[in-house]
Design a protein around this motif. Structure first.
Motif, mmCIF file in Angstrom:
data_model
loop_
_atom_site.group_PDB
_atom_site.id
_atom_site.type_symbol
_atom_site.label_atom_id
_atom_site.label_comp_id
_atom_site.label_asym_id
_atom_site.label_seq_id
_atom_site.Cartn_x
_atom_site.Cartn_y
_atom_site.Cartn_z
ATOM 1 N N THR A 93 -93.986 54.871 -79.037
ATOM 2 C CA THR A 93 -94.708 53.392 -79.546
ATOM 3 C C THR A 93 -95.418 52.613 -78.702
ATOM 4 O O THR A 93 -94.962 52.590 -77.339
ATOM 5 C CB THR A 93 -93.160 52.685 -80.052
ATOM 6 O OG1 THR A 93 -92.634 53.449 -80.673
ATOM 7 C CG2 THR A 93 -93.788 51.221 -80.699
ATOM 8 N N ARG A 134 -97.554 49.319 -78.006
ATOM 9 C CA ARG A 134 -97.980 48.070 -78.314
ATOM 10 C C ARG A 134 -99.075 47.403 -77.321
ATOM 11 O O ARG A 134 -98.869 47.218 -76.199
ATOM 12 C CB ARG A 134 -96.703 47.246 -77.945
ATOM 13 C CG ARG A 134 -95.457 47.553 -78.979
ATOM 14 C CD ARG A 134 -94.510 46.394 -78.906
ATOM 15 N NE ARG A 134 -93.312 46.903 -79.781
ATOM 16 C CZ ARG A 134 -93.050 46.829 -81.029
ATOM 17 N NH1 ARG A 134 -94.149 45.936 -81.744
ATOM 18 N NH2 ARG A 134 -92.012 46.918 -81.923
ATOM 19 N N LYS A 155 -104.785 44.890 -82.529
ATOM 20 C CA LYS A 155 -104.510 45.701 -83.385
ATOM 21 C C LYS A 155 -106.099 46.718 -83.785
ATOM 22 O O LYS A 155 -106.002 47.837 -84.019
ATOM 23 C CB LYS A 155 -104.465 45.202 -84.927
ATOM 24 C CG LYS A 155 -103.037 44.385 -84.868
ATOM 25 C CD LYS A 155 -102.629 44.044 -86.398
ATOM 26 C CE LYS A 155 -101.227 43.463 -86.422
ATOM 27 N NZ LYS A 155 -101.047 42.919 -87.707
ATOM 28 N N GLN A 196 -97.801 50.102 -87.609
ATOM 29 C CA GLN A 196 -96.733 49.320 -88.076
ATOM 30 C C GLN A 196 -95.711 48.301 -87.515
ATOM 31 O O GLN A 196 -95.702 48.626 -86.236
ATOM 32 C CB GLN A 196 -95.363 50.216 -88.818
ATOM 33 C CG GLN A 196 -96.176 51.597 -89.460
ATOM 34 C CD GLN A 196 -95.079 52.815 -89.676
ATOM 35 O OE1 GLN A 196 -93.904 52.612 -89.153
ATOM 36 N NE2 GLN A 196 -95.303 53.625 -90.479
ATOM 37 N N ASN A 197 -95.664 47.121 -87.833
ATOM 38 C CA ASN A 197 -94.943 45.944 -87.308
ATOM 39 C C ASN A 197 -95.655 45.665 -85.911
ATOM 40 O O ASN A 197 -94.928 45.394 -85.005
ATOM 41 C CB ASN A 197 -93.616 46.607 -87.180
ATOM 42 C CG ASN A 197 -92.905 46.710 -88.482
ATOM 43 O OD1 ASN A 197 -93.185 45.925 -89.402
ATOM 44 N ND2 ASN A 197 -92.028 47.592 -88.469
ATOM 45 N N GLY A 198 -96.921 45.811 -85.884
ATOM 46 C CA GLY A 198 -97.724 45.398 -84.758
ATOM 47 C C GLY A 198 -97.772 46.459 -83.601
ATOM 48 O O GLY A 198 -98.004 46.155 -82.400
ATOM 49 N N ALA A 199 -97.456 47.670 -83.995
ATOM 50 C CA ALA A 199 -97.356 48.775 -82.841
ATOM 51 C C ALA A 199 -97.830 49.985 -83.626
ATOM 52 O O ALA A 199 -97.938 50.066 -84.773
ATOM 53 C CB ALA A 199 -96.031 48.932 -82.639
ATOM 54 N N LYS A 212 -95.869 49.226 -73.497
ATOM 55 C CA LYS A 212 -96.615 47.753 -73.881
ATOM 56 C C LYS A 212 -97.572 47.441 -72.770
ATOM 57 O O LYS A 212 -97.267 47.916 -71.696
ATOM 58 C CB LYS A 212 -95.270 46.791 -73.681
ATOM 59 C CG LYS A 212 -94.170 46.934 -74.590
ATOM 60 C CD LYS A 212 -93.129 45.899 -74.568
ATOM 61 C CE LYS A 212 -92.381 46.096 -73.125
ATOM 62 N NZ LYS A 212 -91.102 45.140 -73.126
#
Length: 423
Positions: A347, A349, A353, A374-377, A422
């Motif tokens: 994942t 982040r 985007k 999806q969902n900002g990631a 992240k």
């Protein structure tokens, strides 16, 4: 396997070394790490950052060498032993960023000590649910690449090998010297190689009394080098169900120039995964010495063994990385194929985007089964044969760095087959 540094005589009494690469060098690996901690720049914070960098560097190193030990007690034991594994650490810069202090470091890891410790703890790259076997064999050399310049009249050309000349007469000596040098270097790096002449069923396949059983011999009838096909077939049959890596060496050239008194050898190495026939070239290495006038033919034999031995040993610095990588990939392929819902997940982040979309477009189809934002990631599902650690540290972070994005090590969370990154 006993991990120790053997005493190797770099200079024979009869030779004067010409190359700067004076024998096998101790192997180190440099890793760059970035760490951050909340607070203001101070001596205490700098010391804390350095300790964090030491831990992170050792963790990154062992996870790359053998990802299977991530999160296990073995990893903790190695990290706890970091004081003996780190040769030195250099601060590349310390910066105050808001409420945090960030530090960049270059950490030099002692490759030999680290891998020997992993072997002692039974968590080296060759250990695990299915052990990996590393064999050492030889590729057939070219007779044309072994030559002599014996007189002033021949100085412009080389005299081709005829029959049982000095090279052929002493060829098994060169084979043993190269084989033993490669094994000694591999042992220093925490790798265990199997000598075929120590396996009973292969001993019976010797073509001569002093055959070192590496697969190549000189055929006196045809006056050329030949492959022991019976041995090759037996090796493939015996190790077909194992994770088997064959380290092949080849004598690319070997000659003595009596006019210039030069002895020179060039050795090439390659690594073959016997299970899927994928082969990787490591490269070649040349080594040379001078023989004073008046020395006997035994001196020439010993000198040629010396240069061949040192060339092979130097090549192992690169070969060890190829071998470990090939074993790691083979172990992943050997694991049961996972279902689509049980794939390793990364994942990612990022602040933008649009940037995540660019990353998605640049992902390798060989590594990624599916990906979506999806969902900002960016959610990345990996192919079953790909290790999450290898994908993150060798592919994804390199792609991000090429886009000007540097991810601090503290922002990478590895939890088995789940990875969170992240910005």
């Amino acid at each position: 396997m006993i991990c120790r540094i053997p005493h190797i005589a770099i200079l024979l009494p009869i030779v004067l070394l010409l190359t700067l690469a004076a024998g096998p060098a101790r192997a180190y690996e440099d890793l760059g790490v970035s760490v951050r901690i909340k607070g203001k720049k101070s001596f205490k914070i700098r010391k804390q950052l350095e300790q964090m960098a030491r831990k992170q560097a050792v963790s990154n190193y062992i996870r790359r060498v053998n990802p299977a030990i991530a999160g296990k007690s073995c990893e903790k034991q190695i990290i706890d032993s970091r004081a003996s594994l780190i040769h030195n650490i250099t601060n590349q810069g310390t910066t105050q960023v808001g409420d945090y202090v960030e530090g960049s470091y270059l950490v030099r890891i002692d490759d030999e000590k680290s891998n020997c410790l992993m072997e002692e703890l039974n968590c080296g790259v060759q250990s695990g649910r299915k052990n990996a076997v590393i064999l050492i064999m030889e590729e057939t050399p070219s007779k044309a690449d072994m030559s002599l310049i014996l007189s002033q009249a021949d100085a412009g050309t080389t005299r081709k090998l005829r029959g049982l000349g000095p090279f052929v007469l002493f060829y098994t000596s060169y084979q043993r010297a190269i084989r033993d040098a490669i094994i000694a270097k591999a042992n220093q790096e925490g790798l265990s190689l199997t000598r075929l002449d120590t396996v009973d069923e292969f001993k019976r396949m010797k073509v001569s009394h002093d055959d070192p059983v590496v697969g190549v011999y000189f055929d006196a009838d045809n006056e050329d080098f030949a492959l022991n096909n019976r041995l090759v077939r037996a090796v493939k049959k015996k190790y077909a169900d194992e994770i088997t890596i064959i380290l092949y060496y080849r004598i690319s050239s070997l000659y003595f120039d009596q006019v210039k008194r030069e002895l020179k050898a060039e050795i090439a190495l390659s690594v073959l995964n016997l299970n899927d026939n994928i082969i990787k070239s490591v490269g070649s290495q040349e080594f040379m010495v001078m023989i004073p006038k008046g020395q006997s033919s035994i001196a020439i034999r010993d000198g040629l063994s010396e240069v061949a031995e040192n060339a092979a040993s130097l090549l192992m610095n690169d070969a060890k990385k190829v071998i470990r990588k090939m074993i790691t990939m083979a172990k992943h392929k050997d694991q049961p194929v996972r279902s689509g819902t049980d794939l390793a997940t990364v994942t990612l982040r990022l602040n933008s985007k649009r940037t995540m979309f660019k990353v998605k477009k640049g992902l390798s189809a060989d590594s990624v089964r599916q990906s979506a934002i999806q969902n900002g990631a960016l959610i990345i599902k990996l192919d079953p044969k790909i290790s999450p650690d290898d994908f993150v540290f060798e592919e994804l972070l390199s792609q991000l760095q090429s886009m000007g994005i540097n991810i601090p090590d503290n922002n990478i969370e590895l939890k088995g087959r789940e990875v969170l990154i992240k910005q």
